[in-house]
Design an enzyme around this catalytic site. Structure first.
Site, PDB file in Angstrom:
ATOM      1  N   ASP A   1       0.820  -1.214   0.000  1.00 42.70           N
ATOM      2  CA  ASP A   1       0.000   0.000   0.000  1.00 42.70           C
ATOM      3  C   ASP A   1       0.854   1.265   0.000  1.00 42.70           C
ATOM      4  OD1 ASP A   1      -2.408  -1.236  -0.108  1.00 42.70           O
ATOM      5  OD2 ASP A   1      -3.012  -0.858   1.951  1.00 42.70           O
TER       6      ASP A   1
ATOM      7  N   ASP B   1       3.836  -9.400   9.373  1.00 37.41           N
ATOM      8  CA  ASP B   1       3.997  -7.960   9.208  1.00 37.41           C
ATOM      9  C   ASP B   1       5.373  -7.672   8.621  1.00 37.41           C
ATOM     10  OD1 ASP B   1       1.500  -7.426  10.131  1.00 37.41           O
ATOM     11  OD2 ASP B   1       2.110  -6.725  12.109  1.00 37.41           O
TER      12      ASP B   1
ATOM     13  N   ASP C   1       7.932  -6.124   9.507  1.00 35.88           N
ATOM     14  CA  ASP C   1       9.146  -6.168  10.333  1.00 35.88           C
ATOM     15  C   ASP C   1       9.374  -7.543  10.949  1.00 35.88           C
ATOM     16  OD1 ASP C   1       6.777  -5.585  11.770  1.00 35.88           O
ATOM     17  OD2 ASP C   1       7.941  -5.081  13.542  1.00 35.88           O
TER      18      ASP C   1
ATOM     19  N   ASP D   1      -7.334  -8.440  13.643  1.00 33.89           N
ATOM     20  CA  ASP D   1      -6.840  -9.764  14.033  1.00 33.89           C
ATOM     21  C   ASP D   1      -7.659 -10.350  15.182  1.00 33.89           C
ATOM     22  OD1 ASP D   1      -5.982  -7.798  15.773  1.00 33.89           O
ATOM     23  OD2 ASP D   1      -3.850  -8.145  15.453  1.00 33.89           O
TER      24      ASP D   1
END
EC number: 2.4.1.32
Length: 552
Positions: free
Chosen positions: A161, A220, A222, A314
């Site tokens: 995105d 994610d 990271d 989530d």
């Protein structure tokens, strides 16, 4: 002139007597003497003010109200203590009797069949949502593509995105590099950021090639899984059709970056050790952490897929799947490398989202949980009381109200007794249970307590915003990643750090810090306990946070 000075002296004496009675109380004779009249002389004109009402206001309203608040906090303190002991006893049971998931659920390594080849392996989709993640994109994409799994049974989907054209180019280059090595990697982009992460994940599930997959993994930007991540997690789903989710534990590569990251490590290690472990063992349910987890596609579809109605998509998905009877497995021994926010501003935004989102989800789902008929009454009680009400709402508000408001204010009410078990013994035992999860940081326990009390103010604010659905309820600020897990930076950082003092100042922390400091000074001069020692330390913690000298 003499008359004027006498008037000032008389006014000062009267005010001191008034304040002394308000805060310390006194005998009936003192009350009659000090509160009967407050007299002041201005320009020779005497003004008589009857102040008897102040003593009555204190005796019949202020003190009883304060006692009620103290009693409420004492009851909550006991509930929090019981919940903490319960979770730790479950963890102790797991450790003593070695009740690992491999003994509860069937687990076997994926079979190798010479005739069928890789057909025995299920199709796995790996999703990596990212937004302008320049510092970590190469690391996260590379880690996903290095997963040990047949290349023809694995699809890596990068949900980019990003709005920065340079970063988009870097993502394209990285995807092309791995595609040339035989990895099935797709880079998907949207025209908008509707729904933020949930919207990206939902859009990613609409592509035709996704329908070929049996399981989906989310990392994610990271997060960097070990190469054997799929080999250790997917068999739980393959051999146990009632299991919907397998969650791994986070391991923090930049925990030693600064004092703030060390304290975050302590809190999150306890979250995984106690909350996730106990939930998995006793109820086969816990909150999906949003990353480092493998989902069964059929369970996701039955639960309705990703929803963007809150900032905790989530947890939303996990609760809906749990209400359908699906089971979750937490693997404490399976870890995934991740990065902690090392900047205080980024950490505050993250904590706002993590406190506001669950409170808002509780508001939206409370009746759905109560009316559900597919799970037991015990599990519904666990969801409503323990999972949501106590851990996601009450704990935040109680911590700030009791330790940052009630205790400081108690110096003005010496007649109200706050028992030592609520201020020392129970907090000490709860803290000890938390520190056990990170033994190497035991010497930082005082700093952790003070910092958690500071952050409880932001969590309380976020909780109320979520419950009441006020402004910022759906605010989503991507947690800044600095690539701290790398010893050398892959790319130069964007922009220049700003050191302007006013940009770091946080007025809320400063105001609370000043109030607690005033209470500490009052307790030092007029109190008869050592509470002022704690108050001075807590005031310093708020003030240091208020001027931005936290983190990197």
């Amino acid at each position: 002139m003499t008359t004027f000075l006498k008037s000032l002296i008389s006014l000062q004496d009267s005010c001191l007597a008034f304040i002394s009675l308000m805060f310390h109380g006194g005998s009936s004779e003192d009350a009659a003497e000090a509160l009967k009249k407050l007299e002041a002389s201005v320009n020779g004109v005497r003004i008589s003010i009857d102040t008897t009402w102040t003593g009555e206001l204190r005796s019949f309203l202020i003190v009883p109200l304060f006692k009620c608040l103290v009693a409420l906090c004492l009851m909550i303190s006991l509930l929090v203590f019981i919940e903490g002991i319960y979770m730790n006893l479950v963890v102790l049971y797991v450790k003593l009797f070695k009740r690992k998931p491999e003994k509860i659920y069937k687990w076997e390594p994926m079979p190798e069949d010479i005739e069928l080849g890789h057909e025995t392996y299920p199709m796995v989709l790996v999703q990596i949502p990212m937004y302008n993640e320049k510092e970590v994109l190469q690391l996260s994409i590379g880690a996903a593509c290095r997963l040990i799994w047949p290349l023809d049974r694995l699809i890596v989907q990068v949900l980019d995105d990003s709005t920065d054209q340079t970063i988009k180019g870097l993502v394209n280059t990285e995807c092309a590099k791995w595609e040339s090595k035989g990895v099935k990697i797709k880079c998907e982009r949207r025209d908008n950021r509707n729904g933020y992460k949930a919207g990206a994940l939902k859009q990613g599930m609409k592509h035709n090639y996704v329908k070929l997959c049996n399981y989906v993994v989310i990392f994610d930007a990271d997060f960097q899984p070990e190469p054997d991540y799929l080999q250790r997690s997917v068999p739980f789903l393959v051999h146990n059709p009632e299991v919907a989710l397998v969650q791994a534990r986070w391991r923090f590569m930049n925990a030693n970056k600064c004092l703030m990251t060390r304290m975050q490590e302590m809190s999150l290690n306890y979250h995984f050790m106690a909350e996730q472990e106990s939930g998995s063992t006793r109820h086969a349910f816990f909150s999906f952490n949003g990353t480092a987890g493998v989902w069964r596609m059929a369970a996701m579809e039955e639960a309705g897929g990703w929803h963007d109605r809150t900032t905790v998509e989530d947890m939303d998905l996990a609760v809906r799947a749990g209400l359908l009877g699906w089971k979750f497995v937490f693997l404490n021994d399976l870890t995934v490398k991740s990065e902690l926010p090392s900047k205080f501003k980024a950490f505050r935004f993250q904590q706002h989202r993590w406190s506001c989102g669950p409170a808002n989800l509780f508001r939206k789902m409370i009746m759905e949980i109560i009316r559900n008929k597919r799970v037991t009454l015990w599990k519904k009680l666990y969801l409503v009381y323990s999972f949501f009400f106590l851990r996601k709402i009450i704990v935040h508000c109680f911590t700030f109200l009791f330790y940052c408001v009630i205790l400081p204010t108690s110096v003005f009410f010496p007649e109200v007794n706050i028992p030592a078990w609520s201020t020392f013994y129970i907090p000490s035992m709860i803290t000890l249970c938390i520190v056990i999860a990170t033994p190497r940081s035991f010497y930082l326990v005082i700093f952790w307590i003070l910092f958690e009390n500071v952050m409880s103010m932001h969590r309380t604010k976020g909780t109320f915003i979520g419950i009441l659905e006020r402004q910022r309820v759906n605010e989503w600020v991507v947690t800044e990643k600095l690539g701290d897990a790398l010893k050398t930076k892959l790319f130069p950082r964007i922009g220049k750090p700003s050191n302007r003092f006013l940009e770091r100042v946080n007025s809320n922390e400063i105001m609370v810090g000043i109030y607690i400091l005033c209470c500490a000074c009052y307790g030092l001069f007029f109190g008869n306990t050592l509470l002022y020692l704690y108050l001075f330390m807590q005031a310093v913690a708020f003030l240091v946070s208020g001027v931005g000298f936290v983190g990197t």
